[in-house]
Scaffold this motif. Structure first.
Motif, PDB file in Angstrom:
ATOM      1  N   GLN A 239     -13.816 -11.836   4.114  1.00  0.00           N
ATOM      2  CA  GLN A 239     -13.326 -12.490   4.998  1.00  0.00           C
ATOM      3  C   GLN A 239     -13.020 -14.037   4.468  1.00  0.00           C
ATOM      4  N   LYS A 240     -13.082 -13.770   3.179  1.00  0.00           N
ATOM      5  CA  LYS A 240     -13.577 -14.835   2.565  1.00  0.00           C
ATOM      6  C   LYS A 240     -11.878 -14.994   1.301  1.00  0.00           C
ATOM      7  N   GLU A 241     -11.497 -16.656   1.062  1.00  0.00           N
ATOM      8  CA  GLU A 241      -9.834 -16.163   0.223  1.00  0.00           C
ATOM      9  C   GLU A 241     -10.583 -15.302  -0.915  1.00  0.00           C
ATOM     10  N   ASP A 242     -11.252 -15.248  -1.254  1.00  0.00           N
ATOM     11  CA  ASP A 242     -11.389 -14.937  -2.806  1.00  0.00           C
ATOM     12  C   ASP A 242     -11.434 -13.717  -3.217  1.00  0.00           C
ATOM     13  N   MET A 243     -11.432 -12.976  -2.130  1.00  0.00           N
ATOM     14  CA  MET A 243     -11.716 -11.264  -2.059  1.00  0.00           C
ATOM     15  C   MET A 243      -9.892 -10.866  -2.338  1.00  0.00           C
ATOM     16  N   PHE A 244      -8.653 -12.096  -1.648  1.00  0.00           N
ATOM     17  CA  PHE A 244      -7.376 -11.522  -1.463  1.00  0.00           C
ATOM     18  C   PHE A 244      -7.037 -12.110  -2.430  1.00  0.00           C
ATOM     19  N   LYS A 245      -6.569 -12.115  -3.676  1.00  0.00           N
ATOM     20  CA  LYS A 245      -5.929 -13.053  -4.531  1.00  0.00           C
ATOM     21  C   LYS A 245      -4.351 -13.489  -3.670  1.00  0.00           C
ATOM     22  N   LYS A 246      -3.782 -14.108  -4.815  1.00  0.00           N
ATOM     23  CA  LYS A 246      -2.395 -14.606  -4.878  1.00  0.00           C
ATOM     24  C   LYS A 246      -1.504 -13.945  -5.220  1.00  0.00           C
ATOM     25  N   SER A 247      -2.613 -13.115  -6.636  1.00  0.00           N
ATOM     26  CA  SER A 247      -1.807 -12.164  -7.640  1.00  0.00           C
ATOM     27  C   SER A 247      -1.890 -10.856  -7.065  1.00  0.00           C
ATOM     28  N   TYR A 248      -2.734 -10.545  -5.670  1.00  0.00           N
ATOM     29  CA  TYR A 248      -2.482  -9.147  -5.792  1.00  0.00           C
ATOM     30  C   TYR A 248      -1.295  -9.331  -3.810  1.00  0.00           C
ATOM     31  N   ASP A 249      -0.941 -10.242  -3.901  1.00  0.00           N
ATOM     32  CA  ASP A 249       0.338  -9.805  -2.413  1.00  0.00           C
ATOM     33  C   ASP A 249       1.081  -9.127  -3.101  1.00  0.00           C
ATOM     34  N   ARG A 250       1.351  -8.077  -2.021  1.00  0.00           N
ATOM     35  CA  ARG A 250       2.714  -7.652  -2.522  1.00  0.00           C
ATOM     36  C   ARG A 250       3.850  -7.489  -1.852  1.00  0.00           C
ATOM     37  N   GLN A 251       4.110  -9.028  -0.986  1.00  0.00           N
ATOM     38  CA  GLN A 251       4.619  -9.261  -0.644  1.00  0.00           C
ATOM     39  C   GLN A 251       5.537  -8.336   0.723  1.00  0.00           C
ATOM     40  N   LEU A 252       4.859  -8.097   1.745  1.00  0.00           N
ATOM     41  CA  LEU A 252       5.334  -6.993   2.476  1.00  0.00           C
ATOM     42  C   LEU A 252       5.073  -7.592   3.808  1.00  0.00           C
ATOM     43  N   SER A 253       6.092  -7.453   5.018  1.00  0.00           N
ATOM     44  CA  SER A 253       5.942  -7.167   5.834  1.00  0.00           C
ATOM     45  C   SER A 253       6.250  -6.581   7.021  1.00  0.00           C
ATOM     46  N   LEU A 254       6.489  -6.409   8.065  1.00  0.00           N
ATOM     47  CA  LEU A 254       6.061  -5.513   9.059  1.00  0.00           C
ATOM     48  C   LEU A 254       7.151  -4.169   8.572  1.00  0.00           C
ATOM     49  N   ASP A 255       8.175  -4.852   8.725  1.00  0.00           N
ATOM     50  CA  ASP A 255       9.442  -3.833   8.384  1.00  0.00           C
ATOM     51  C   ASP A 255       8.980  -2.953   7.021  1.00  0.00           C
ATOM     52  N   GLY A 256       8.626  -3.863   6.044  1.00  0.00           N
ATOM     53  CA  GLY A 256       8.990  -3.505   4.365  1.00  0.00           C
ATOM     54  C   GLY A 256       7.679  -2.616   4.080  1.00  0.00           C
ATOM     55  N   PHE A 257       6.553  -2.452   5.074  1.00  0.00           N
ATOM     56  CA  PHE A 257       5.358  -1.723   4.490  1.00  0.00           C
ATOM     57  C   PHE A 257       5.680  -0.528   4.619  1.00  0.00           C
ATOM     58  N   PRO A 258       6.749   0.077   5.718  1.00  0.00           N
ATOM     59  CA  PRO A 258       6.868   1.170   6.422  1.00  0.00           C
ATOM     60  C   PRO A 258       7.852   1.953   5.288  1.00  0.00           C
ATOM     61  N   VAL A 259       8.342   1.395   5.651  1.00  0.00           N
ATOM     62  CA  VAL A 259       9.808   1.458   4.034  1.00  0.00           C
ATOM     63  C   VAL A 259       9.368   1.693   2.409  1.00  0.00           C
ATOM     64  N   PHE A 260       8.659   0.808   2.471  1.00  0.00           N
ATOM     65  CA  PHE A 260       7.500   0.835   1.161  1.00  0.00           C
ATOM     66  C   PHE A 260       6.941   1.573   0.390  1.00  0.00           C
ATOM     67  N   ALA A 261       6.137   1.759   1.092  1.00  0.00           N
ATOM     68  CA  ALA A 261       5.021   3.208   1.947  1.00  0.00           C
ATOM     69  C   ALA A 261       5.154   4.317   1.289  1.00  0.00           C
ATOM     70  N   ALA A 262       6.357   4.505   2.164  1.00  0.00           N
ATOM     71  CA  ALA A 262       7.404   5.833   1.690  1.00  0.00           C
ATOM     72  C   ALA A 262       7.935   6.254   0.910  1.00  0.00           C
ATOM     73  N   GLY A 263       8.706   5.337   0.367  1.00  0.00           N
ATOM     74  CA  GLY A 263       9.486   5.691  -0.909  1.00  0.00           C
ATOM     75  C   GLY A 263       8.800   5.331  -2.215  1.00  0.00           C
ATOM     76  N   VAL A 264       7.771   4.750  -1.918  1.00  0.00           N
ATOM     77  CA  VAL A 264       6.260   5.142  -3.067  1.00  0.00           C
ATOM     78  C   VAL A 264       6.003   6.611  -3.300  1.00  0.00           C
ATOM     79  N   TRP A 265       6.034   6.669  -1.633  1.00  0.00           N
ATOM     80  CA  TRP A 265       5.260   7.945  -2.013  1.00  0.00           C
ATOM     81  C   TRP A 265       6.187   9.374  -2.091  1.00  0.00           C
ATOM     82  N   GLU A 266       7.240   8.891  -1.601  1.00  0.00           N
ATOM     83  CA  GLU A 266       8.193  10.289  -2.253  1.00  0.00           C
ATOM     84  C   GLU A 266       8.390  10.010  -3.819  1.00  0.00           C
ATOM     85  N   THR A 267       8.421   9.292  -3.905  1.00  0.00           N
ATOM     86  CA  THR A 267       8.029   8.820  -5.959  1.00  0.00           C
ATOM     87  C   THR A 267       7.441   9.984  -6.274  1.00  0.00           C
TER      88      THR A 267
END
Length: 656
Positions: A239-267
């Motif tokens: 729950q601390k901020e330093d656990m998740f750094k900005k450099s980790y952020d995948r810049q995903l939204s709710l709609d983007g995550f399912p599409v991104f995840a599906a694309g990565v898995w299929e690839t």
């Protein structure tokens, strides 16, 4: 909680809707702060699901220790901790006996998927396995790090960072955590040096791509209080901020995550070398898909016109259907080939997809066409069968009907096109089978009708002469059943010859096995008819009594020439009485049991059947016969005495 990837490696097609529902997103798509992704990997039955439930309040399925060790998590699952805004991914355990030799392939894919999709990847391992090659999943980590470079870090892009959090499970405090961490760090640095040597990343360091963190958890069973405290501490760290750094952020939204995840898995799942398509390939895929769609739409329009022609009864239009389908499909290929030739790297695979779709469309229309023609021919065939009024010449008529139907089907549907030929042959076989079924039904009905007619003919031919034999039983009481057997044999031969004519090639043209069965049925029917007729002619107990009484009276009251007797003084009435009674009883005994014999071999007796099931009938009949016979005998004796007395009186009168 729901499954992202099934045990069969198929991505869940309903992820978008499930993600929105499980993450608590509203209709606008706001995921209510779900922006972090944490995944966990490690050996099967190492407590991965348990620790994720402790850290994030999820409800992943966990192992029932009373049932032994077994695979709980299958495929890839995802849950949510709305308090911390974290999506939690639980990977299937490595080194499972359930997957056996196929485990390594799925482990590689799922681990790489976790690296691509999550900001923090937890590696769960037993403390005693640190420093081991296989048990600590070093070979799998090497593959993951190596392929991660190829798939997600080309030389032009900034490295995509991920935190690798190693959990040392069942830590007994004997080996300090820093020492365990150093061993793992050295192993990872060694792997990194090996896989980057001679590549564009040879000067890069592991910490440019990954942040390494190590944490120890005491034994859950042996040290439950310490285990709970450690879990709470680690949960607080997440729950601390330093656990998740900005450099980790995948810049995903709710709609983007399912599409991104599906694309990565299929690839990952489809490309063994884990090489993402280049921009040109992406353009080629998109453009070839457009060309394919245009060709399919044009073909669908043309085939719709052909489909309308199928609804007509015009043989000329029906005969042209196959050629029209081939022309439309060929034209669609020409359109695609002309446009897709600019993208040769994808044209071939997309043409194969187009081919499958066009052939499916073409065969679908051809199926409708063949079904329409087949229905018409079967209706006509059925009408011709109904027009047959006699068994005579059925085989030849049937052969002609079949030839007519198949020839017309060939004229309207025949094709030598590769993708239509199997459909054509299949429909032709179906037509032949349906024709054979209709013909067999008609033939079976004709055989049944013929057997009934022949049985009636047998019965009507057998009954009158059989009645005469039974009526004259007194004359040949010892041979009565032999005479009946010869009569039935003769009558059966006549009926059998008639049946052979009906069932032969000039008639119903029965197959040999069907003909044998029909002839066996005929013999059985005639055998039953023989018994039925004999029992009917012998009759009920009252008729049976009348028959034997008449036999007695014929023998007693008539002389050898059949003329009525006039008893004279010298006639031996007792002898005549005894002889008549003896013959009558013999007839009664003979007719009380009906002999059974083979219709083809009349000399062969197969046994006998009682005419009356109850023996009391025969006793009563014989008693009645005896009574009637005695009365007739007494009456005859009285008439003889009277005759003798009259003769004596006349003699005395003459002498006086």
């Amino acid at each position: 909680m729901f499954q992202l990837v099934g045990y069969d490696e198929v991505f869940n097609g309903e992820v978008a809707g499930l993600w929105k529902k499980a993450s608590g997103a509203d209709e606008s798509g706001d995921a209510h702060g779900i922006s972090r992704v944490v995944a966990i990997m490690g050996p099967q039955s190492s407590g991965k699901s348990t620790i994720m439930n402790r850290l994030f309040g999820t409800d992943f399925f966990t192992m029932d220790e009373d049932q032994g060790r077994y695979q709980v998590t299958q495929g890839i699952w995802i849950g949510f901790d709305r308090n911390t805004g974290t999506a939690v991914i639980d990977l299937e355990g490595t080194d499972s006996r359930e997957r056996g030799e196929d485990a390594a392939t799925f482990e590689r894919k799922s681990a790489l998927f976790a690296l691509a999709i999550s900001e923090v990847l937890i590696i769960n391992l037993w403390t005693q396995d640190v420093g081991r090659l296989n048990a600590s999943n070093m070979l799998l980590l090497r593959t993951v790090l190596e392929q991660d470079l190829v798939l997600f870090h080309d030389k032009k892009s900034a490295p995509l960072r991920t935190k690798l959090l190693f959990l040392f499970r069942d830590h007994d405090m004997a080996t300090p955590v820093p020492q365990l961490s150093n061993v793992m760090n050295e192993d990872l640095q060694g792997i990194w040096k090996q896989i980057t040597e001679g590549t564009v990343h040879s000067e890069s360091q592991l910490d440019e791509f990954f942040d390494l963190q190590f944490y120890a958890l005491p034994h859950k069973v042996l040290m439950p209080n310490e285990f709970d405290a450690a879990c709470l501490e680690l949960r607080a760290n997440f729950q601390k901020e330093d656990m998740f750094k900005k450099s980790y952020d995948r810049q995903l939204s709710l709609d983007g995550f399912p599409v991104f995840a599906a694309g990565v898995w299929e690839t990952i799942r489809r490309d063994r070398e884990l090489d993402l398509p280049a921009q040109r390939e992406l353009v080629a895929v998109v453009r070839c898909d457009e060309f394919k769609r245009e060709a399919l739409e044009a073909a669908e329009e043309g085939l719709a016109v052909v489909k309308e022609a199928i609804s007509t009864d015009d043989d000329t239009k029906l005969a042209a259907v196959g050629g029209d389908i081939v022309e439309i499909v060929s034209r669609a290929f020409e359109v695609f080939d002309e446009n897709a030739q600019r993208y040769p790297e994808k044209a071939s695979s997309k043409r194969a997809e187009l081919e499958a779709s066009l052939y499916a469309l073409g065969t679908g229309i051809f199926d409708l066409h063949a079904d329409k023609v087949m229905r018409q021919l079967l209706e006509a065939f059925g009408a011709r069968l109904k027009s047959l009024t006699s068994w005579n010449g059925f085989g030849k008529d049937l052969e002609g009907f079949v030839t007519t139907a198949t020839d017309k089907f060939d004229s309207l549907c025949a094709t030598n096109v590769d993708y239509l030929e199997p459909e054509y042959q299949g429909k032709r076989e179906q037509l032949s089978s349906s024709i054979e079924l209709q013909a067999r039904r008609w033939r079976d009905a004709a055989v049944k009708s013929s057997l009934q007619q022949l049985q009636l003919h047998y019965g009507s031919s057998f009954a009158p002469p059989c009645a005469a034999i039974l009526d004259a039983a007194a004359k040949h009481v010892d041979d009565v059943w032999a005479l009946v057997a010869q009569l039935s044999h003769k009558t059966y031969r006549t009926v059998k010859d008639e049946a052979s004519t009906r069932f032969a090639a000039e008639g119903l043209a029965l197959p040999p096995d069907v003909e044998r069965s029909a002839m066996n049925s005929l013999k059985l029917n005639c055998d039953e008819e023989t018994l039925r007729q004999i029992h009917g002619l012998i009759g009920s107990p009252s008729l049976f009594l009348t028959r034997v009484k008449q036999c007695f009276f014929d023998q007693f009251r008539n002389d050898a020439n059949g003329l009525p007797r006039v008893w004279g003084p010298d006639d031996d009435i007792t002898e005549a009485y005894e002889r008549a009674l003896e013959v009558s009883v013999a007839v009664a005994n003979a007719l009380s049991h009906v002999n059974r014999f083979d219709l083809d071999e009349p000399e062969e007796i197969k046994g006998s059947v009682k005419h009356f099931d109850d023996e009391c009938y025969m006793e009563q009949i014989k008693a009645s016969l005896q009574k009637e016979a005695e009365a007739a005998f007494a009456e005859s004796k009285r008439s003889q005495v009277i005759l003798i007395g009259c003769s004596a009186s006349r003699l005395r009168t003459r002498l006086l």
